[in-house]
Design an enzyme around this catalytic site. Structure first.
Site, PDB file in Angstrom:
ATOM      1  N   GLY A 220       0.731  -0.832  -0.033  1.00 30.61           N
ATOM      2  CA  GLY A 220       0.039  -0.208  -0.264  1.00 30.61           C
ATOM      3  C   GLY A 220       0.437   1.240   0.219  1.00 30.61           C
ATOM      4  O   GLY A 220       0.461   2.105   0.753  1.00 30.61           O
TER       5      GLY A 220
ATOM      6  N   ARG B 259       0.252   5.533  -2.271  1.00 29.73           N
ATOM      7  CA  ARG B 259      -0.515   7.243  -1.322  1.00 29.73           C
ATOM      8  C   ARG B 259      -0.257   6.615  -0.047  1.00 29.73           C
ATOM      9  O   ARG B 259      -0.316   5.693   1.111  1.00 29.73           O
ATOM     10  CB  ARG B 259      -1.452   7.191  -1.904  1.00 29.73           C
ATOM     11  CG  ARG B 259      -2.713   6.613  -1.834  1.00 29.73           C
ATOM     12  CD  ARG B 259      -4.079   6.628  -2.026  1.00 29.73           C
ATOM     13  NE  ARG B 259      -4.041   6.110  -3.935  1.00 29.73           N
ATOM     14  CZ  ARG B 259      -3.700   5.565  -4.361  1.00 29.73           C
ATOM     15  NH1 ARG B 259      -4.546   3.674  -3.302  1.00 29.73           N
ATOM     16  NH2 ARG B 259      -3.592   5.272  -5.737  1.00 29.73           N
TER      17      ARG B 259
ATOM     18  N   TYR C 253     -14.031  -4.893  11.562  1.00 31.32           N
ATOM     19  CA  TYR C 253     -12.569  -4.265  11.441  1.00 31.32           C
ATOM     20  C   TYR C 253     -11.981  -4.525  12.273  1.00 31.32           C
ATOM     21  O   TYR C 253     -10.313  -4.383  11.612  1.00 31.32           O
ATOM     22  CB  TYR C 253     -12.431  -2.830  11.075  1.00 31.32           C
ATOM     23  CG  TYR C 253     -11.137  -1.900  10.705  1.00 31.32           C
ATOM     24  CD1 TYR C 253     -11.463  -1.821   9.695  1.00 31.32           C
ATOM     25  CD2 TYR C 253     -11.286  -0.923  12.230  1.00 31.32           C
ATOM     26  CE1 TYR C 253      -9.914  -1.353   9.289  1.00 31.32           C
ATOM     27  CE2 TYR C 253      -9.781  -0.304  11.737  1.00 31.32           C
ATOM     28  CZ  TYR C 253      -8.854  -0.503  10.216  1.00 31.32           C
ATOM     29  OH  TYR C 253      -8.511   0.844  10.396  1.00 31.32           O
TER      30      TYR C 253
ATOM     31  N   LYS D 135      -7.659  -5.925  11.954  1.00 33.51           N
ATOM     32  CA  LYS D 135      -6.303  -5.487  12.146  1.00 33.51           C
ATOM     33  C   LYS D 135      -6.139  -6.488  13.485  1.00 33.51           C
ATOM     34  O   LYS D 135      -4.794  -6.080  13.264  1.00 33.51           O
ATOM     35  CB  LYS D 135      -6.312  -3.849  12.186  1.00 33.51           C
ATOM     36  CG  LYS D 135      -7.633  -3.322  11.440  1.00 33.51           C
ATOM     37  CD  LYS D 135      -6.559  -2.975  10.120  1.00 33.51           C
ATOM     38  CE  LYS D 135      -5.238  -2.008  10.716  1.00 33.51           C
ATOM     39  NZ  LYS D 135      -4.289  -1.726   9.395  1.00 33.51           N
TER      40      LYS D 135
END
Length: 243
Positions: free
Chosen positions: A25, A28, A176, A180
């Protein structure tokens, strides 16, 4: 606010000349900031991400970032990687070893975002975030660790939060958090299984939302609370012996 230790004038940036980092990733946001920070320290960078054609909502590509890093005096290898595909991950590691002959640092930064309640989480969305966040980072770590072990040096750094035991922290974030926290466990596992072998595992997590394309596209909280993405550049240069 930085910790007192991070502000110590005695701390110096590590010399990473000749070392190689894979950053997922990295086209950006936080991933790119980390790539630039490491490149400034002499580290060669593998830009591992999906974007090959710039879009209005997704600025930057693996090629544009690689060119920017090369202007800093290091070598950069752009590799298209979809973390949902194990073959892509294997090919990224293969190309890295073929070009550089080593892997010293792995930053698992790429991840998918989803902040919703359990009942509002479709299973295809759950599968997406866990396949990218948990499975993707585990797979990349799985393949990089044996290569790091050969040189008795390795740094696994996952962009993931500290494990939470307070049940209230899961409200609206359950899916989420599962994805994570899996990343966090991979870093902890790397640290435990390679203890004493020159390999460490750590996680990095901001105290509040970092200004990025994701925070803009998903309108995450109030902008007055956002930190700038170059905060990570500063931290990597001023943390006590991170590498």
């Amino acid at each position: 606010m930085a910790s007192p230790g991070a502000l110590s004038p005695k701390l110096k940036a590590a010399d990473l000349s000749g070392k190689v980092a894979i950053i997922t990733g990295a086209t950006r946001g936080i991933g790119k900031a980390c790539a630039i920070a490491l490149a400034k320290q002499g580290c060669n960078i593998v830009v591992a991400a999906k974007t090959t054609t710039e879009q209005a909502t997704l600025p930057g590509t693996i090629y544009s970032v690689a060119e920017e890093l090369q202007q800093l005096g290091v070598q950069a290898l752009p590799v298209k990687v979809d973390l949902r595909k194990f073959d892509d991950i294997k090919e990224c590691v293969r190309q890295t070893v073929e070009k550089f002959g080593r892997i010293d640092i792995l930053i698992n930064n790429a991840s998918a975002l989803w902040w919703q309640r359990i009942e509002d989480t479709p299973m295809n969305k759950y599968d997406l975030i866990t396949s990218i966040n948990t499975r993707g980072s585990f797979a990349m770590t799985h393949l990089c660790l044996p290569i790091m072990a050969k040189n008795k040096y390795g740094r696994v750094i996952n962009m993931s939060p500290p494990l939470q035991t307070d049940f209230r922290a899961y409200k609206g974030f359950t899916a989420y958090n599962i994805s994570k926290f899996g990343m966090t466990m991979s870093a902890l596992g790397a640290a435990a299984e390679y203890e004493g072998q020159g390999i460490t595992g750590n996680t990095l997590w901001p105290a509040t939302v970092i200004e990025s394309q994701a925070s803009k596209n998903f309108e995450l909280g109030g902008r007055e609370m956002w930190r700038k993405v170059d905060y990570y550049d500063w931290q990597l240069h001023h943390s006590p012996d991170p590498f």
